[in-house]
Each structure stands twice: as structure tokens, then as C-alpha cells.
Design a protein around this motif. Sequence first.
Motif, PDB file in Angstrom:
ATOM      1  N   ASP A 131       1.220 -14.134  -9.042  1.00 27.59           N
ATOM      2  CA  ASP A 131       1.306 -12.738  -9.845  1.00 27.59           C
ATOM      3  C   ASP A 131       2.111 -11.656  -8.528  1.00 27.59           C
ATOM      4  O   ASP A 131       2.107 -11.678  -8.180  1.00 27.59           O
ATOM      5  CB  ASP A 131      -0.237 -11.563  -9.845  1.00 27.59           C
ATOM      6  N   SER A 132       2.353 -10.560  -9.207  1.00 31.87           N
ATOM      7  CA  SER A 132       4.009 -10.045  -8.174  1.00 31.87           C
ATOM      8  C   SER A 132       4.306  -8.800  -9.403  1.00 31.87           C
ATOM      9  O   SER A 132       3.996  -8.903 -10.831  1.00 31.87           O
ATOM     10  CB  SER A 132       5.902 -11.245  -8.301  1.00 31.87           C
ATOM     11  N   ALA A 133       4.870  -7.612  -8.710  1.00 31.03           N
ATOM     12  CA  ALA A 133       4.117  -6.444  -8.712  1.00 31.03           C
ATOM     13  C   ALA A 133       6.080  -5.993  -9.263  1.00 31.03           C
ATOM     14  O   ALA A 133       6.849  -5.478 -10.085  1.00 31.03           O
ATOM     15  CB  ALA A 133       4.317  -5.410  -7.806  1.00 31.03           C
ATOM     16  N   ASP A 134       7.509  -6.908  -8.900  1.00 26.42           N
ATOM     17  CA  ASP A 134       8.507  -6.983  -9.103  1.00 26.42           C
ATOM     18  C   ASP A 134       8.903  -8.530  -8.600  1.00 26.42           C
ATOM     19  O   ASP A 134       9.368  -8.815  -7.403  1.00 26.42           O
ATOM     20  CB  ASP A 134       9.100  -6.514  -8.095  1.00 26.42           C
ATOM     21  N   PRO A 135       8.806  -9.380  -9.586  1.00 28.51           N
ATOM     22  CA  PRO A 135       8.945 -10.847  -9.326  1.00 28.51           C
ATOM     23  C   PRO A 135      10.460 -11.075  -8.980  1.00 28.51           C
ATOM     24  O   PRO A 135      10.272 -11.748  -8.152  1.00 28.51           O
ATOM     25  CB  PRO A 135       9.086 -10.768 -11.049  1.00 28.51           C
ATOM     26  N   GLU A 136      11.269 -10.475  -9.306  1.00 23.04           N
ATOM     27  CA  GLU A 136      12.891 -10.352  -9.190  1.00 23.04           C
ATOM     28  C   GLU A 136      13.035 -10.252  -7.026  1.00 23.04           C
ATOM     29  O   GLU A 136      13.455 -11.137  -6.388  1.00 23.04           O
ATOM     30  CB  GLU A 136      14.004 -10.075  -9.140  1.00 23.04           C
ATOM     31  N   ARG A 137      12.170  -9.013  -6.989  1.00 24.25           N
ATOM     32  CA  ARG A 137      12.054  -9.184  -5.829  1.00 24.25           C
ATOM     33  C   ARG A 137      11.560 -10.092  -4.835  1.00 24.25           C
ATOM     34  O   ARG A 137      11.919  -9.806  -3.686  1.00 24.25           O
ATOM     35  CB  ARG A 137      11.471  -7.724  -5.156  1.00 24.25           C
ATOM     36  N   ASP A 138      10.366 -10.258  -5.606  1.00 27.21           N
ATOM     37  CA  ASP A 138       9.409 -11.438  -4.903  1.00 27.21           C
ATOM     38  C   ASP A 138      10.391 -12.810  -4.520  1.00 27.21           C
ATOM     39  O   ASP A 138       9.806 -13.201  -3.535  1.00 27.21           O
ATOM     40  CB  ASP A 138       8.226 -11.079  -5.359  1.00 27.21           C
ATOM     41  N   ALA A 139      11.049 -12.677  -5.439  1.00 27.52           N
ATOM     42  CA  ALA A 139      12.022 -14.426  -5.424  1.00 27.52           C
ATOM     43  C   ALA A 139      12.234 -14.415  -4.126  1.00 27.52           C
ATOM     44  O   ALA A 139      12.615 -15.447  -3.370  1.00 27.52           O
ATOM     45  CB  ALA A 139      12.420 -14.699  -6.736  1.00 27.52           C
ATOM     46  N   GLY A 140      12.785 -13.200  -3.964  1.00 34.83           N
ATOM     47  CA  GLY A 140      14.008 -13.182  -2.889  1.00 34.83           C
ATOM     48  C   GLY A 140      13.284 -13.160  -1.275  1.00 34.83           C
ATOM     49  O   GLY A 140      13.172 -14.067  -0.887  1.00 34.83           O
ATOM     50  N   PHE A 141      12.394 -12.950  -1.012  1.00 32.55           N
ATOM     51  CA  PHE A 141      11.201 -12.563  -0.377  1.00 32.55           C
ATOM     52  C   PHE A 141      11.032 -14.185   0.138  1.00 32.55           C
ATOM     53  O   PHE A 141      11.104 -14.783   1.451  1.00 32.55           O
ATOM     54  CB  PHE A 141      10.419 -11.647  -0.358  1.00 32.55           C
ATOM     55  N   TRP A 142      10.105 -14.944  -0.962  1.00 30.83           N
ATOM     56  CA  TRP A 142       9.702 -16.304  -1.387  1.00 30.83           C
ATOM     57  C   TRP A 142      10.927 -17.087  -0.556  1.00 30.83           C
ATOM     58  O   TRP A 142      10.842 -18.434   0.298  1.00 30.83           O
ATOM     59  CB  TRP A 142       8.864 -16.287  -2.527  1.00 30.83           C
ATOM     60  N   ALA A 143      11.512 -17.186  -1.256  1.00 26.50           N
ATOM     61  CA  ALA A 143      12.855 -18.014  -1.415  1.00 26.50           C
ATOM     62  C   ALA A 143      12.792 -18.045   0.450  1.00 26.50           C
ATOM     63  O   ALA A 143      13.666 -18.942   1.379  1.00 26.50           O
ATOM     64  CB  ALA A 143      14.334 -17.351  -2.069  1.00 26.50           C
ATOM     65  N   TRP A 144      13.299 -16.556   1.443  1.00 30.72           N
ATOM     66  CA  TRP A 144      13.363 -16.700   2.524  1.00 30.72           C
ATOM     67  C   TRP A 144      12.311 -16.598   3.306  1.00 30.72           C
ATOM     68  O   TRP A 144      12.590 -18.135   3.972  1.00 30.72           O
ATOM     69  CB  TRP A 144      14.104 -15.073   3.257  1.00 30.72           C
ATOM     70  N   GLN A 172       5.219 -11.826 -13.330  1.00 31.12           N
ATOM     71  CA  GLN A 172       5.015 -10.136 -13.480  1.00 31.12           C
ATOM     72  C   GLN A 172       3.113  -9.764 -13.436  1.00 31.12           C
ATOM     73  O   GLN A 172       2.805 -10.364 -14.687  1.00 31.12           O
ATOM     74  CB  GLN A 172       5.851  -9.096 -15.053  1.00 31.12           C
ATOM     75  N   GLU A 173       2.388  -9.449 -13.015  1.00 33.49           N
ATOM     76  CA  GLU A 173       0.916  -9.481 -12.925  1.00 33.49           C
ATOM     77  C   GLU A 173       1.043  -8.257 -13.469  1.00 33.49           C
ATOM     78  O   GLU A 173       0.806  -6.648 -13.757  1.00 33.49           O
ATOM     79  CB  GLU A 173       1.095  -8.446 -11.643  1.00 33.49           C
ATOM     80  N   PRO A 174      -0.101  -8.560 -14.555  1.00 33.12           N
ATOM     81  CA  PRO A 174      -1.061  -7.760 -15.238  1.00 33.12           C
ATOM     82  C   PRO A 174      -1.642  -6.270 -14.780  1.00 33.12           C
ATOM     83  O   PRO A 174      -1.567  -5.141 -15.562  1.00 33.12           O
ATOM     84  CB  PRO A 174      -1.987  -8.428 -15.855  1.00 33.12           C
ATOM     85  N   ALA A 175      -2.227  -6.097 -13.306  1.00 34.09           N
ATOM     86  CA  ALA A 175      -2.444  -5.433 -12.799  1.00 34.09           C
ATOM     87  C   ALA A 175      -2.602  -5.960 -10.872  1.00 34.09           C
ATOM     88  O   ALA A 175      -1.979  -5.719 -10.578  1.00 34.09           O
ATOM     89  CB  ALA A 175      -3.894  -4.894 -13.368  1.00 34.09           C
ATOM     90  N   PRO A 176      -2.172  -4.344 -10.688  1.00 36.53           N
ATOM     91  CA  PRO A 176      -1.841  -4.160  -9.476  1.00 36.53           C
ATOM     92  C   PRO A 176      -2.538  -4.828  -8.971  1.00 36.53           C
ATOM     93  O   PRO A 176      -3.991  -4.921  -8.927  1.00 36.53           O
ATOM     94  CB  PRO A 176      -1.873  -2.881  -8.364  1.00 36.53           C
ATOM     95  N   LYS A 177      -2.681  -5.296  -7.070  1.00 41.70           N
ATOM     96  CA  LYS A 177      -3.005  -6.588  -6.364  1.00 41.70           C
ATOM     97  C   LYS A 177      -4.016  -5.859  -6.046  1.00 41.70           C
ATOM     98  O   LYS A 177      -4.405  -4.646  -5.745  1.00 41.70           O
ATOM     99  CB  LYS A 177      -2.448  -6.852  -5.119  1.00 41.70           C
ATOM    100  N   ALA A 178      -5.976  -5.574  -5.889  1.00 37.46           N
ATOM    101  CA  ALA A 178      -7.071  -4.688  -5.773  1.00 37.46           C
ATOM    102  C   ALA A 178      -7.090  -5.700  -4.486  1.00 37.46           C
ATOM    103  O   ALA A 178      -6.568  -5.957  -3.839  1.00 37.46           O
ATOM    104  CB  ALA A 178      -7.893  -5.324  -6.753  1.00 37.46           C
ATOM    105  N   GLY A 179      -8.391  -4.585  -3.873  1.00 45.00           N
ATOM    106  CA  GLY A 179      -8.639  -5.103  -1.920  1.00 45.00           C
ATOM    107  C   GLY A 179      -8.928  -6.378  -2.533  1.00 45.00           C
ATOM    108  O   GLY A 179      -9.350  -6.915  -1.008  1.00 45.00           O
ATOM    109  N   ALA A 180      -9.655  -7.712  -3.044  1.00 41.43           N
ATOM    110  CA  ALA A 180     -10.582  -8.344  -2.556  1.00 41.43           C
ATOM    111  C   ALA A 180      -9.198  -9.479  -1.917  1.00 41.43           C
ATOM    112  O   ALA A 180      -7.336  -9.514  -3.210  1.00 41.43           O
ATOM    113  CB  ALA A 180     -10.568  -9.529  -4.199  1.00 41.43           C
ATOM    114  N   LYS A 181      -9.679 -10.273  -1.117  1.00 43.37           N
ATOM    115  CA  LYS A 181      -9.222 -11.401  -1.046  1.00 43.37           C
ATOM    116  C   LYS A 181      -8.406 -12.224  -2.026  1.00 43.37           C
ATOM    117  O   LYS A 181      -9.173 -12.860  -2.847  1.00 43.37           O
ATOM    118  CB  LYS A 181      -9.655 -12.208   0.323  1.00 43.37           C
ATOM    119  N   ASN A 182      -7.164 -12.947  -2.486  1.00 47.63           N
ATOM    120  CA  ASN A 182      -6.616 -13.733  -3.265  1.00 47.63           C
ATOM    121  C   ASN A 182      -7.442 -15.347  -3.265  1.00 47.63           C
ATOM    122  O   ASN A 182      -7.687 -15.663  -1.537  1.00 47.63           O
ATOM    123  CB  ASN A 182      -5.101 -14.370  -3.195  1.00 47.63           C
ATOM    124  N   ARG A 183      -8.360 -16.103  -3.448  1.00 48.88           N
ATOM    125  CA  ARG A 183      -8.928 -17.709  -4.404  1.00 48.88           C
ATOM    126  C   ARG A 183      -7.726 -18.388  -3.668  1.00 48.88           C
ATOM    127  O   ARG A 183      -8.715 -19.418  -2.830  1.00 48.88           O
ATOM    128  CB  ARG A 183     -10.380 -16.859  -5.215  1.00 48.88           C
TER     129      ARG A 183
END
Length: 237
Positions: A131-144, A172-183
Amino acid sequence: MYLENIVFDAVDPQRLGRFWQELLGCEQLADTPEGFETRMSVPGGPTLDLCFQPVPEPPRDPVRLHLDLRGGAERDSVVSAALALGAGRLDIGQGDVPWAVLGDPESNAFCVMEDRAAYRDTGPIAALPLDSADPERDAGFWAWLTGWTALDDDPRTLRHPSRCGPLLALCQEPAPKAGAKNRTHLDLRLEAGEDPEAVAAGIVARGGRELHPDWGVLRWRIYQDPSGNEFCVLPAS
């Protein structure tokens, strides 16, 4: 740096690890009180370890990173194998779709996919949707981070330079990341000679941030990507 691990929080790491090991046809690496680890090798492509680490309570929803399994013509048989190993069917509001949605023994959602051209040579895991708030931006981040490169027809989906192995799909995330750590999260491994401080600076410069939880002395460093998804950077072997 390279992508090394897919890490699951688990109340019963051994049970969950054996489920995924059997379903994916992996090779067991470790079974200790600290967790369970198994290896998936893709011919001509990457090697990824699935690690199952103990947590005291069941992980909370939502699931921001999950596994899509290659099904295609064998979709129904993969579903049957998963159910026989302890999976259950899940309704997450998917409606009428050509793939099957299941939950593993600790209710981590995963999908068994229909046939798609992009899944050729992926191995048993077709994709890792994140999940991502901005998939194209985050794709660049993860590519690096990973050295993986975008598909020609989809800049939001990355693949190992060998063009084999699972896809890393920024969704595209359905909702912004909440406080809990990803499982479930990903681990990167530094190459010999890479400077951890330069890597940390590069992560921050690209919109990530370093976390400093009170977990005692660790050999790895913990970060979040620009959408708040946790990942770890491990020292060079």
C-alpha cells in the motif's frame, strides 16, 4: 543493497512458517525460539527468505503488504492445497474477481491469482503488493532501495533486474497508514563496502525516515518509506 527477506509477525512462528514453506515449496533454514526461516529460490532470479518472528499478540489489521501467489491454470489446485494446510477463505469486499482471497493460519490475507502475462517466471509468489499514498513516488523510492526496475507498461510495478521473481507492486492505499506497525515487512541487506550512514541519508533525502524504537541493541536499522511502511536495513554479511 538488495531485498533479502519477507518478514511476518506471528504468534506461532513455527506453525505459520511451515504453512508457507509447504505451500511455496521453500527450503527450511532455521527453526529456533527466535523464529522460523525458510528460503524461496527463483531459477535465474532472486533468492528471498521468508522469516517468521514471534509477537505476543495477534497482529492487527489492516494488511498493507501481502502475497499474491501465481495460480493461472493451477489456481484451483493452489487454493485447495492452501485450504488443506490450514488457510481459510476471506471476504474483504473483493466482490466478483478472477482471483481467490484466502487467509493463512494467522489470518494474513493473500491472493491466488488468475493468469497474467506479467507473472511469467515469477516463481510461486507472483507479486508483493504494498500500500502506498503515492505509488509512482514510492516506486522510485523502492527502486533506489532494491535496484529493481519498473515494468515497461507500469511505472508503479518493479521487478528484479533478471526479470525473474515476484513483482513489487505499489498500490494506492485505501486509507493512510495508522499508528500500528505493519504485520508484514521487507528487509534489505547492505552490500560489502556500502556506508550505512550514506544509505540512511539517502533514505531520508527520498522521503523516508529512521525509527528508533526502544527494543534494545539491534544489529539492523529500522525505517519507514514515504507512506509509513516499515522496513529494515541489515548489515553486510
